[in-house]
Write an enzyme that holds these catalytic residues in place. Structure first.
Site, PDB file in Angstrom:
ATOM      1  N   ASP A  86     131.465  68.272  40.572  1.00 15.89           N
ATOM      2  CA  ASP A  86     132.486  69.159  39.997  1.00 15.89           C
ATOM      3  C   ASP A  86     133.271  68.447  38.911  1.00 15.89           C
ATOM      4  O   ASP A  86     133.590  69.016  37.864  1.00 15.89           O
ATOM      5  CB  ASP A  86     133.450  69.637  41.087  1.00 15.89           C
ATOM      6  CG  ASP A  86     132.768  70.467  42.159  1.00 15.89           C
ATOM      7  OD1 ASP A  86     131.700  71.037  41.875  1.00 15.89           O
ATOM      8  OD2 ASP A  86     133.312  70.545  43.273  1.00 15.89           O
ATOM      9  N   ASN A 100     121.575  67.602  39.912  1.00 15.61           N
ATOM     10  CA  ASN A 100     121.364  66.239  40.376  1.00 15.61           C
ATOM     11  C   ASN A 100     119.864  66.036  40.569  1.00 15.61           C
ATOM     12  O   ASN A 100     119.065  66.966  40.345  1.00 15.61           O
ATOM     13  CB  ASN A 100     122.160  65.946  41.648  1.00 15.61           C
ATOM     14  CG  ASN A 100     121.810  66.887  42.791  1.00 15.61           C
ATOM     15  OD1 ASN A 100     120.656  67.325  42.940  1.00 15.61           O
ATOM     16  ND2 ASN A 100     122.794  67.213  43.626  1.00 15.61           N
ATOM     17  N   LEU A 101     119.458  64.851  40.984  1.00 10.41           N
ATOM     18  CA  LEU A 101     118.024  64.568  41.098  1.00 10.41           C
ATOM     19  C   LEU A 101     117.346  65.473  42.121  1.00 10.41           C
ATOM     20  O   LEU A 101     116.215  65.926  41.916  1.00 10.41           O
ATOM     21  CB  LEU A 101     117.809  63.101  41.460  1.00 10.41           C
ATOM     22  CG  LEU A 101     118.047  62.093  40.334  1.00 10.41           C
ATOM     23  CD1 LEU A 101     117.941  60.665  40.873  1.00 10.41           C
ATOM     24  CD2 LEU A 101     117.052  62.301  39.196  1.00 10.41           C
ATOM     25  N   GLY A 102     118.035  65.757  43.222  1.00 10.75           N
ATOM     26  CA  GLY A 102     117.457  66.629  44.240  1.00 10.75           C
ATOM     27  C   GLY A 102     117.249  68.037  43.721  1.00 10.75           C
ATOM     28  O   GLY A 102     116.199  68.657  43.977  1.00 10.75           O
ATOM     29  N   GLU A 103     118.223  68.551  43.014  1.00  8.18           N
ATOM     30  CA  GLU A 103     118.105  69.907  42.459  1.00  8.18           C
ATOM     31  C   GLU A 103     117.038  69.969  41.378  1.00  8.18           C
ATOM     32  O   GLU A 103     116.294  70.953  41.282  1.00  8.18           O
ATOM     33  CB  GLU A 103     119.461  70.341  41.904  1.00  8.18           C
ATOM     34  CG  GLU A 103     120.506  70.551  42.999  1.00  8.18           C
ATOM     35  CD  GLU A 103     121.939  70.488  42.507  1.00  8.18           C
ATOM     36  OE1 GLU A 103     122.838  70.833  43.294  1.00  8.18           O
ATOM     37  OE2 GLU A 103     122.158  70.071  41.345  1.00  8.18           O
TER      38      GLU A 103
END
Length: 502
Positions: A281, A207-210
């Site tokens: 998921d 995701n964007l944070g990761e």
């Protein structure tokens, strides 16, 4: 409407059942306790929850497996769990979903669980049970061996990494190497900023944070972040990178080339969001199943996006189900005529999927030889009694027996195509018998409709439909319109060429 729709429906309506997918990662039990909040505790400034409901669901890598099972895939799971009550509850959930847990290793550490306490749809507290001790080396080695052995038996592998210790660098390298040697795609969901752990995978799905943690670029600097992400594809030998961007959708990144920026964006499907738990998921499970099933990457991403939009509209960790996607993909206005013409086996699946999604199934039948305004009116009236209209169409042999040796004028293949092109019709099925009785008994429609001078008691199948709780409706015909009248006009009036000959 998605591209490759026919291929997608083929997968959802049986094709996925031929696919075997292995999920390796951190498996968990998600427990939910719901209650009412009516006062603040006199002992401390905290709300008092009056217990109303408790339930358990598979979480982490186990939820990825549940999504695959919901799509219809043969699903294998590898990971670690303890010998405790949480393990027993989780094992029972997975067994009910027919998920193969032969790759799961018993651990001396407790089964990871997350208990969420919810009051009036608002999560108030989460209690996690997990050990901070490292996974014992012998257990990690056993898991690596089991997981690597299973790779050769499947069509795709998912690495579901929640940074809880199951996915060591050694395991990831061993599994990816075995999969690449066998030509099997690997999909990784990362929880570490170092993507080198997954080098050689088909794709990584941050995701964007990761992605921000992996590149050091703030997540709100989207263009700069995605440009840096493209460099990771080449650096770590991925085929592409799949970035989930919350309400913005999903972006696929490949290295740019001349005339091709290497970016494909699938916008989010607009839905009311209740809970984003487990959405990632669902995305990786649907993406992996789609690619393993032969879909183009972009189509698989669009399908994953649609699936994510469905699950976030629910409360709690809830996997996707094939029937939900079929219902979303089969509004009659979005299907071509050919996609609505089904044999009985395929139609049974389609009807079951519609019914599971709360649709009301309407059935009518007829020869429909030479389409006219009376037919159109009948079908439009039928559609008003429910949300999905199934049309049983007499095959040529049946029409000949009923109407005589000169009929039908239009062949069954052409009649089916014409009827399926109508917006009011959601599915067309041919039947060889003189009556649709067996068809009605097989499909069990909610509403049986017949047009003309019938009474309920004279409609074929009425007893069966009423017996199981359905209903029968009679709609009037439009006066002056019939196939018989059209045939009489065509045979009675000479054509212009015939007049000239005279």
């Amino acid at each position: 409407m998605l591209p490759e729709l026919h291929s997608i429906l083929n997968l959802l309506e049986g094709g996925f059942s031929q696919l075997k997918v292995l999920v390796i990662g951190d498996i968990m039990l998600d427990r939910y306790i719901h209650g009412e909040v009516e006062r603040i505790s006199p002992e401390a400034p905290v709300p008092v929850i009056r217990h109303a409901q408790r339930y358990e669901r598979a979480g982490g890598a186990a939820n990825v497996a549940m999504n695959l099972a919901g799509l219809g895939c043969q699903t294998f799971l590898a990971g670690l769990w303890g010998s405790d009550s949480e393990q027993a509850e989780l094992a029972a959930i997975l067994e009910r979903a027919s998920i193969n847990t032969a790759g799961v290793v018993s651990s001396s550490l407790p089964t990871i669980s997350k208990t969420r306490i919810v009051g009036r749809m608002q999560q108030l507290l989460r209690l996690d049970i997990e050990s901070r001790d490292p996974v014992p080396a012998i257990e990690a080695q056993r898991l690596q061996e089991r997981a690597t052995e299973l790779v050769a038996k499947v069509h795709a592998v998912i690495l579901s990494d929640y940074a809880k210790g199951a996915l060591t660098r050694s395991l990831c390298e061993s599994v990816i190497r075995a999969a690449r040697n066998a030509g099997i795609p690997v999909f990784a969901d990362p929880k570490t900023p170092d993507f080198s752990k997954y080098s050689g995978a088909t794709t990584v799905c941050p995701n964007l944070g990761e992605l921000s943690a992996a590149t050091g670029i703030p997540s709100h600097h989207t263009d700069e972040l995605l440009a840096a992400a493209q460099a990771l594809v080449t650096e770590h030998d991925f085929k592409f990178l799949t970035v989930t961007m919350s309400e913005k959708g999903i972006t696929v990144l490949r290295p740019p080339s001349e005339g091709n920026p290497g970016i494909y964006h699938s916008p989010a499907r607009a839905r009311e969001v209740f809970d984003v738990s487990g959405a990632g998921d669902t995305v990786i499970a649907t993406l992996a199943a789609g690619v393993a099933g032969g879909l183009q990457i972009e189509t698989a991403v669009d399908l994953a996006n649609l699936a994510a939009g469905i699950v976030v509209s629910k409360v709690g960790t809830v996997p996707i189900a094939a029937h939900e996607l079929v219902a979303a993909l089969t509004p009659s206005s979005g299907l071509t005529a050919g996609e609505k013409i089904l044999d009985l086996d395929r139609l049974k699946l389609r009807v079951a999927e519609w019914r599971s999604s709360g649709e009301t199934i309407v059935f009518t039948n007829g020869c429909f030889d030479l389409l006219h305004v009376g037919h159109i009116t009948l079908l439009e009236d039928c559609r008003r009694f429910g949300s999905k209209l199934v049309l049983g169409l007499n095959a040529d042999a049946s029409v000949c027996r009923l109407k005589g040796p000169t009929r039908p004028i239009v062949s069954e293949r052409e009649r089916a195509r014409v009827m399926a092109a109508l917006a009011a019709v959601d599915a067309v099925v041919l039947f060889e018998e003189d009556t649709p009785l067996e068809l009605i008994r097989t499909l069990r429609p909610n509403v049986l409709v017949k047009g003309g001078d019938y009474t309920i008691e004279t409609v074929v199948g009425h007893e069966d439909v009423i017996a199981y709780g359905g209903r029968v409706e009679i709609v009037p015909t439009v006066e002056g319109f019939s196939t018989t009248n059209l045939v009489k006009k065509l045979t009675a009036n000479p054509t212009p060429s015939e007049e000239i000959k005279k």
